[in-house]
Write an enzyme that holds these catalytic residues in place. Structure first.
Site, PDB file in Angstrom:
ATOM      1  N   ARG A   1      -6.323 -61.088  -6.574  1.00 27.61           N
ATOM      2  CA  ARG A   1      -5.009 -60.717  -6.058  1.00 27.61           C
ATOM      3  C   ARG A   1      -4.140 -60.041  -7.111  1.00 27.61           C
ATOM      4  O   ARG A   1      -2.930 -59.915  -6.905  1.00 27.61           O
ATOM      5  CB  ARG A   1      -4.314 -61.887  -5.376  1.00 27.61           C
ATOM      6  CG  ARG A   1      -4.027 -63.045  -6.236  1.00 27.61           C
ATOM      7  CD  ARG A   1      -4.057 -64.314  -5.428  1.00 27.61           C
ATOM      8  NE  ARG A   1      -2.941 -64.541  -4.561  1.00 27.61           N
ATOM      9  CZ  ARG A   1      -3.005 -65.380  -3.521  1.00 27.61           C
ATOM     10  NH1 ARG A   1      -4.117 -66.022  -3.238  1.00 27.61           N
ATOM     11  NH2 ARG A   1      -1.958 -65.579  -2.789  1.00 27.61           N
TER      12      ARG A   1
ATOM     13  N   ARG B   1       6.435 -65.542  -2.457  1.00 29.49           N
ATOM     14  CA  ARG B   1       5.017 -65.164  -2.323  1.00 29.49           C
ATOM     15  C   ARG B   1       4.878 -63.763  -1.741  1.00 29.49           C
ATOM     16  O   ARG B   1       4.018 -62.989  -2.157  1.00 29.49           O
ATOM     17  CB  ARG B   1       4.296 -66.175  -1.422  1.00 29.49           C
ATOM     18  CG  ARG B   1       3.998 -67.470  -2.163  1.00 29.49           C
ATOM     19  CD  ARG B   1       3.788 -68.620  -1.209  1.00 29.49           C
ATOM     20  NE  ARG B   1       2.608 -68.502  -0.395  1.00 29.49           N
ATOM     21  CZ  ARG B   1       2.421 -69.144   0.752  1.00 29.49           C
ATOM     22  NH1 ARG B   1       3.362 -69.957   1.212  1.00 29.49           N
ATOM     23  NH2 ARG B   1       1.306 -69.008   1.419  1.00 29.49           N
TER      24      ARG B   1
ATOM     25  N   ARG C   1       1.925 -77.431   3.541  1.00 34.23           N
ATOM     26  CA  ARG C   1       1.833 -77.037   2.137  1.00 34.23           C
ATOM     27  C   ARG C   1       3.220 -76.910   1.505  1.00 34.23           C
ATOM     28  O   ARG C   1       4.154 -76.404   2.124  1.00 34.23           O
ATOM     29  CB  ARG C   1       1.097 -75.685   2.027  1.00 34.23           C
ATOM     30  CG  ARG C   1      -0.391 -75.855   1.934  1.00 34.23           C
ATOM     31  CD  ARG C   1      -1.153 -74.574   2.054  1.00 34.23           C
ATOM     32  NE  ARG C   1      -0.662 -73.463   1.259  1.00 34.23           N
ATOM     33  CZ  ARG C   1      -1.279 -72.280   1.184  1.00 34.23           C
ATOM     34  NH1 ARG C   1      -2.398 -72.082   1.858  1.00 34.23           N
ATOM     35  NH2 ARG C   1      -0.792 -71.309   0.454  1.00 34.23           N
TER      36      ARG C   1
HETATM   37  P1  AP5 Z   1      -3.516 -69.174  -1.090  1.00 31.36           P
HETATM   38  O1  AP5 Z   1      -3.874 -70.532  -0.653  1.00 31.36           O
HETATM   39  O2  AP5 Z   1      -4.563 -68.142  -1.204  1.00 31.36           O
HETATM   40  O3  AP5 Z   1      -2.313 -68.669  -0.191  1.00 31.36           O
HETATM   41  P2  AP5 Z   1      -1.860 -67.213   0.315  1.00 31.36           P
HETATM   42  O4  AP5 Z   1      -2.560 -66.027  -0.210  1.00 31.36           O
HETATM   43  O5  AP5 Z   1      -0.411 -67.233   0.154  1.00 31.36           O
HETATM   44  O6  AP5 Z   1      -2.355 -67.164   1.751  1.00 31.36           O
HETATM   45  P3  AP5 Z   1      -2.245 -68.296   2.770  1.00 31.36           P
HETATM   46  O7  AP5 Z   1      -3.320 -69.306   2.546  1.00 31.36           O
HETATM   47  O8  AP5 Z   1      -0.832 -68.787   2.820  1.00 31.36           O
HETATM   48  O9  AP5 Z   1      -2.484 -67.492   4.142  1.00 31.36           O
HETATM   49  P4  AP5 Z   1      -3.823 -67.108   4.862  1.00 31.36           P
HETATM   50  O10 AP5 Z   1      -3.911 -65.619   4.877  1.00 31.36           O
HETATM   51  O11 AP5 Z   1      -4.996 -67.867   4.368  1.00 31.36           O
HETATM   52  O12 AP5 Z   1      -3.459 -67.562   6.354  1.00 31.36           O
HETATM   53  P5  AP5 Z   1      -4.028 -68.757   7.284  1.00 31.36           P
HETATM   54  O13 AP5 Z   1      -5.391 -68.412   7.765  1.00 31.36           O
HETATM   55  O14 AP5 Z   1      -3.825 -70.067   6.666  1.00 31.36           O
HETATM   56  O15 AP5 Z   1      -2.805 -69.277  -2.524  1.00 31.36           O
HETATM   57  C1  AP5 Z   1      -1.801 -70.230  -2.739  1.00 31.36           C
HETATM   58  C2  AP5 Z   1      -1.319 -70.152  -4.162  1.00 31.36           C
HETATM   59  O16 AP5 Z   1      -2.411 -70.429  -5.055  1.00 31.36           O
HETATM   60  C3  AP5 Z   1      -0.783 -68.790  -4.628  1.00 31.36           C
HETATM   61  O17 AP5 Z   1       0.568 -68.611  -4.265  1.00 31.36           O
HETATM   62  C4  AP5 Z   1      -0.988 -68.925  -6.144  1.00 31.36           C
HETATM   63  O18 AP5 Z   1      -0.019 -69.751  -6.719  1.00 31.36           O
HETATM   64  C5  AP5 Z   1      -2.319 -69.634  -6.232  1.00 31.36           C
HETATM   65  N1  AP5 Z   1      -3.454 -68.698  -6.251  1.00 31.36           N
HETATM   66  C6  AP5 Z   1      -4.460 -68.640  -5.331  1.00 31.36           C
HETATM   67  N2  AP5 Z   1      -5.308 -67.650  -5.637  1.00 31.36           N
HETATM   68  C7  AP5 Z   1      -4.829 -67.079  -6.772  1.00 31.36           C
HETATM   69  C8  AP5 Z   1      -5.263 -65.985  -7.565  1.00 31.36           C
HETATM   70  N3  AP5 Z   1      -6.366 -65.278  -7.244  1.00 31.36           N
HETATM   71  N4  AP5 Z   1      -4.530 -65.644  -8.654  1.00 31.36           N
HETATM   72  C9  AP5 Z   1      -3.418 -66.352  -8.997  1.00 31.36           C
HETATM   73  N5  AP5 Z   1      -2.939 -67.387  -8.280  1.00 31.36           N
HETATM   74  C10 AP5 Z   1      -3.655 -67.747  -7.168  1.00 31.36           C
HETATM   75  O19 AP5 Z   1      -3.022 -68.573   8.515  1.00 31.36           O
HETATM   76  C11 AP5 Z   1      -1.643 -68.867   8.393  1.00 31.36           C
HETATM   77  C12 AP5 Z   1      -1.126 -69.559   9.661  1.00 31.36           C
HETATM   78  O20 AP5 Z   1      -1.168 -68.653  10.753  1.00 31.36           O
HETATM   79  C13 AP5 Z   1      -1.964 -70.777  10.095  1.00 31.36           C
HETATM   80  O21 AP5 Z   1      -1.092 -71.718  10.646  1.00 31.36           O
HETATM   81  C14 AP5 Z   1      -2.905 -70.202  11.183  1.00 31.36           C
HETATM   82  O22 AP5 Z   1      -3.284 -71.188  12.129  1.00 31.36           O
HETATM   83  C15 AP5 Z   1      -2.025 -69.118  11.794  1.00 31.36           C
HETATM   84  N6  AP5 Z   1      -2.776 -67.948  12.229  1.00 31.36           N
HETATM   85  C16 AP5 Z   1      -3.830 -67.348  11.593  1.00 31.36           C
HETATM   86  N7  AP5 Z   1      -4.243 -66.251  12.274  1.00 31.36           N
HETATM   87  C17 AP5 Z   1      -3.419 -66.152  13.363  1.00 31.36           C
HETATM   88  C18 AP5 Z   1      -3.342 -65.220  14.471  1.00 31.36           C
HETATM   89  N8  AP5 Z   1      -4.183 -64.176  14.562  1.00 31.36           N
HETATM   90  N9  AP5 Z   1      -2.370 -65.416  15.387  1.00 31.36           N
HETATM   91  C19 AP5 Z   1      -1.515 -66.476  15.296  1.00 31.36           C
HETATM   92  N10 AP5 Z   1      -1.547 -67.396  14.291  1.00 31.36           N
HETATM   93  C20 AP5 Z   1      -2.488 -67.221  13.334  1.00 31.36           C
HETATM   94 MG    MG Z   2      -5.296 -69.326   2.889  1.00 28.89          MG
END
Ligand code: AP5
Ligand code: MG
Ligand code: ZN
Length: 221
Positions: A88, A171, A160
């Protein structure tokens, strides 16, 4: 098949990566899940990571990159892996390409999930995660059959710490500054596929499977 899921927070990377992993049988490697687990176990690395994660800041590149490169060198990644949340930043992407190149390997596909900003905020603030298996639910869009408990493994769900409104704003800002440039990076490598993630979970999943199956059939991966 080595796949990366790219997209802003809340785009559905975790939701879709888990489905692809189950379907194709490649390990799902979520850096967020790995560091959240380390934090809950109280390891020094986990506690260091937690201080960044709770605010929505990125964990330093040198910490994350080493962990991922070690993980994809493990035996279960031999015929492929699904990365979710890594890389990222540009330095992470460059280091990943370098490490794969050194072992005669490469990334095959980067799936970029594209979703409107207002929708992302709704998804994140209503998300509930499983304490055990990493499944994610949504109070409105994807509610579990039994409120508060995971459909897949029955464990309790939690919200979370970084899904507070303040962390979400941070974020998204960090995504714009540090992660969005990867769209151009992988576009130039010709391995980027952008998917409209604004549709239902099943519609998005169908598009991704169709694309990956097509790529497999034509020996692209
Ligand atoms: P991370 O856990 O990777 O969080 P993120 O990138 O912010 O992404 P999310 O997990 O929040 O979202 P997602 O795209 O996975 O969505 P989801 O499927 O859950 O990282 C967290 C933290 O860790 C970072 O901020 C950083 O601090 C650290 N970190 C991690 N990797 C790092 C790296 N490489 N470098 C540095 N730091 C790092 O879906 C979201 C919601 O929407 C759910 O409730 C789901 O049920 C719903 N949903 C999903 N799809 C749909 C749809 N099509 N329609 C309706 N609802 C939907
Ligand atoms: Mg995720
Ligand atoms: Zn579960």
């Amino acid at each position: 098949m080595n796949v990366v899921f790219l997209g802003p927070p809340g785009a559905g990377k975790g939701t879709q990566a888990l489905k692809v992993s189950e379907f194709f049988g490649f390990p799902h490697i979520s850096t967020g899940d790995m560091f959240r687990k380390a934090a809950s176990e109280g390891s020094p690395l986990g506690l260091k990571a937690k201080s960044f994660m709770d605010k929505g800041d990125l964990i330093p590149d040198e910490v994350v990159t080493g962990v991922v490169i070690d993980r994809i060198a493990e035996e279960d990644c031999g015929s492929g892996f699904i990365l979710d949340g890594f890389p990222r930043t540009l330095p992470q992407a460059v280091e990943l390409d370098k490490a794969l190149g050194e072992s005669g390997d490469k990334l095959d596909i980067v799936i970029n999930i594209d979703v409107d900003r207002s929708e992302l905020v709704r998804r994140l603030t209503g998300r509930r995660m499983c304490t055990s298996c990493g499944s994610s639910f949504h109070v409105t869009f994807n509610p579990p059959a039994r409120e508060g408990f995971c459909d897949s493994c029955g464990s309790e769900l939690f919200q979370r710490a970084d899904d507070s409104e303040e962390s979400v704003v941070n974020r998204l800002k960090i995504y714009d500054e540090q992660t969005e440039p990867l769209i151009e990076y992988y576009g130039q490598e010709n391995i980027l596929k952008t998917i409209d993630g604004g549709r239902s979970i099943d519609e998005v999943s169908d598009s991704i499977s169709e694309f990956l199956n097509g790529s497999k059939k034509h020996n692209v991966v």
